[in-house]
Scaffold this motif. Structure first.
Motif, PDB file in Angstrom:
ATOM      1  N   ARG A 312      65.161 -12.371  48.040  1.00 32.18           N
ATOM      2  CA  ARG A 312      64.867 -11.892  49.399  1.00 32.18           C
ATOM      3  C   ARG A 312      66.126 -11.371  50.080  1.00 32.18           C
ATOM      4  N   GLY A 313      67.248 -12.011  49.832  1.00 34.48           N
ATOM      5  CA  GLY A 313      68.495 -11.616  50.478  1.00 34.48           C
ATOM      6  C   GLY A 313      69.070 -10.310  49.975  1.00 34.48           C
ATOM      7  N   GLN A 314      68.646  -9.850  48.802  1.00 33.18           N
ATOM      8  CA  GLN A 314      69.063  -8.566  48.237  1.00 33.18           C
ATOM      9  C   GLN A 314      70.584  -8.390  48.294  1.00 33.18           C
ATOM     10  N   ARG A 315      71.277  -9.335  47.662  1.00 32.38           N
ATOM     11  CA  ARG A 315      72.737  -9.278  47.643  1.00 32.38           C
ATOM     12  C   ARG A 315      73.264 -10.208  46.558  1.00 32.38           C
ATOM     13  N   LEU A 316      74.540 -10.152  46.341  1.00 35.13           N
ATOM     14  CA  LEU A 316      75.235 -11.082  45.467  1.00 35.13           C
ATOM     15  C   LEU A 316      76.038 -12.035  46.327  1.00 35.13           C
ATOM     16  N   TRP A 317      75.817 -13.324  46.131  1.00 37.91           N
ATOM     17  CA  TRP A 317      76.604 -14.337  46.824  1.00 37.91           C
ATOM     18  C   TRP A 317      77.702 -14.841  45.897  1.00 37.91           C
ATOM     19  N   ALA A 318      78.894 -15.022  46.439  1.00 35.50           N
ATOM     20  CA  ALA A 318      80.021 -15.601  45.715  1.00 35.50           C
ATOM     21  C   ALA A 318      80.482 -16.842  46.466  1.00 35.50           C
ATOM     22  N   VAL A 319      80.522 -17.971  45.758  1.00 34.24           N
ATOM     23  CA  VAL A 319      80.856 -19.254  46.373  1.00 34.24           C
ATOM     24  C   VAL A 319      82.104 -19.810  45.703  1.00 34.24           C
ATOM     25  N   PRO A 320      83.204 -19.978  46.432  1.00 33.05           N
ATOM     26  CA  PRO A 320      84.386 -20.587  45.832  1.00 33.05           C
ATOM     27  C   PRO A 320      84.158 -22.075  45.590  1.00 33.05           C
ATOM     28  N   LEU A 321      84.518 -22.541  44.398  1.00 36.59           N
ATOM     29  CA  LEU A 321      84.370 -23.948  44.035  1.00 36.59           C
ATOM     30  C   LEU A 321      85.739 -24.601  43.951  1.00 36.59           C
TER      31      LEU A 321
END
Length: 370
Positions: A312-321
């Protein structure tokens, strides 16, 4: 030429208690049908502020229909599942081909030919594993990929695990072999609310199996395939550099999640979602209060960054770990390429994204920051 992607920081569990109150209010407004509230957190974000660097578009491969999962053979050939056609497509040398059609697939709603996984011993056993919706259930089968006269041929599928509940939605479907050599399986609750909290049921779980489909030794509940419970619809599995398992999960109308998975952990569904700090349940490490911003499906971890494809968000999420903690997500390509079903690391270090509902769909190939 692709428009320059924008980055946006978001909300994570490390936010203070005031943000937790805001999430509660968002949940109540969603339940009363008052519409989608804007996300909490600060706009902007950059690598200098702790976010990951920006990926760039390297190319695309067109001609797919609702692709779901990608694996890579030792020679670099990609094998991609198509949900509704039940076809296994190949990409070699930038050219799209067809390996064959998976027999026994009964597509419908969110069901069909879903996750793929290669045997850890593929060089010797040649096994490709597939999770798919059949006439009566969701199941996992394996088949040999043989090369004859320079051409790949698909052997007959042999079921290794059956009986996962099916429905029009919430079928789960992600499968991956972990660093321990066992097969991990993300299942959905199949809209049966009694399943996720029942240790004897297969719905709403992450399962851990041997390559032959038996409960893996060392599972938290003995001779039981269940590895973790209390899930709604798991469609992303990936391990970080320390061997920790992370999973992406769809929320209902609120609270999509990125979870750090521990053996025997209970993640709360359907009793709770997100990170409510409720005794007996494990909080998500990242929560997207608005599912319109995310609805995460595929998940890949590269270095110290988790990448999630948003439907639904139509994007790429990047999460720093950072160890067992997750920082504030940053979004890229918002609204540029439609719904992102899957994210995978290809040979050579590039990231492959699979789109859905673009008619036709495509592989989007990204270069990651050095």
């Amino acid at each position: 030429m692709a428009r320059r992607p924008t980055a946006r920081r978001f909300w994570s569990r490390s936010t203070a208690w005031t943000a937790a109150l805001a999430v509660t209010l968002l949940f109540l407004s969603a339940c009363t049908g008052s519409g989608t509230s804007p996300p909490t957190g600060q706009p902007g974000g950059s690598p200098e502020q702790g976010g990951p660097g920006q990926p760039t578009v390297a190319g695309r491969i067109d001609g797919l229909q609702l692709p779901w999962s990608t694996v890579y053979l030792p020679d670099g050939t990609a094998v991609i599942s198509e949900r509704d056609t039940a076809l296994l497509r190949t990409v070699s040398g930038g050219q799209l081909g067809t390996l064959g059609k998976m027999p026994g697939v009964v597509p419908g709603g969110e069901g069909g030919l879903l996750g793929l996984a290669l045997s850890p011993h593929f060089a010797t056993d040649r096994y490709l594993y597939a999770y798919f919706t059949a006439a009566t259930d969701n199941r996992i089968a394996r088949m040999r990929l043989e090369e004859r006269a320079g051409r790949l041929e698909l052997g007959p599928p042999v079921p290794v695990f059956t009986g996962i509940p099916k429905a029009g939605t919430h079928n789960g479907g992600r499968i991956r072999f972990g660093p321990d050599g066992f097969l991990y399986v993300g299942t959905g609750d199949s809209r049966r609310p009694e399943q996720p909290q029942d240790r004897t049921a297969l719905g709403g779980k992450i399962l851990r199996l041997t390559a032959e489909g038996r409960p893996a030794p060392g599972n938290p509940f003995g001779e039981n395939p269940v590895y973790s419970l209390g899930h709604r619809n798991v469609q992303g599995l990936a391990w970080d550099s320390a061997g920790r398992l992370w999973a992406s999960e769809f929320g209902p109308d609120v609270n999509d999640e990125l979870n750090l998975i521990v053996p025997g952990g209970n993640y709360g569904w359907p009793d709770v979602t997100g990170a409510p700090h409720r005794a007996g349940f494990l909080d998500a490490k990242v929560v997207w209060p608005s599912t319109a911003e995310s609805s995460p499906s595929g998940l890949e971890i590269v270095g110290n960054t988790a990448y999630l494809g948003a439907l639904r968000g139509q994007r790429l999420w990047a999460v720093p770990l950072n160890g067992e903690s997750a920082g504030a997500p940053v979004s890229y390509f918002t609204g540029e390429y439609g719904r992102i079903r899957n994210v995978s690391k290809a040979p050579g270090g590039r990231l492959w994204l699979l789109t859905n509902d673009q008619n036709p769909d495509f592989v989007l190939i990204l270069n990651l920051p050095g």
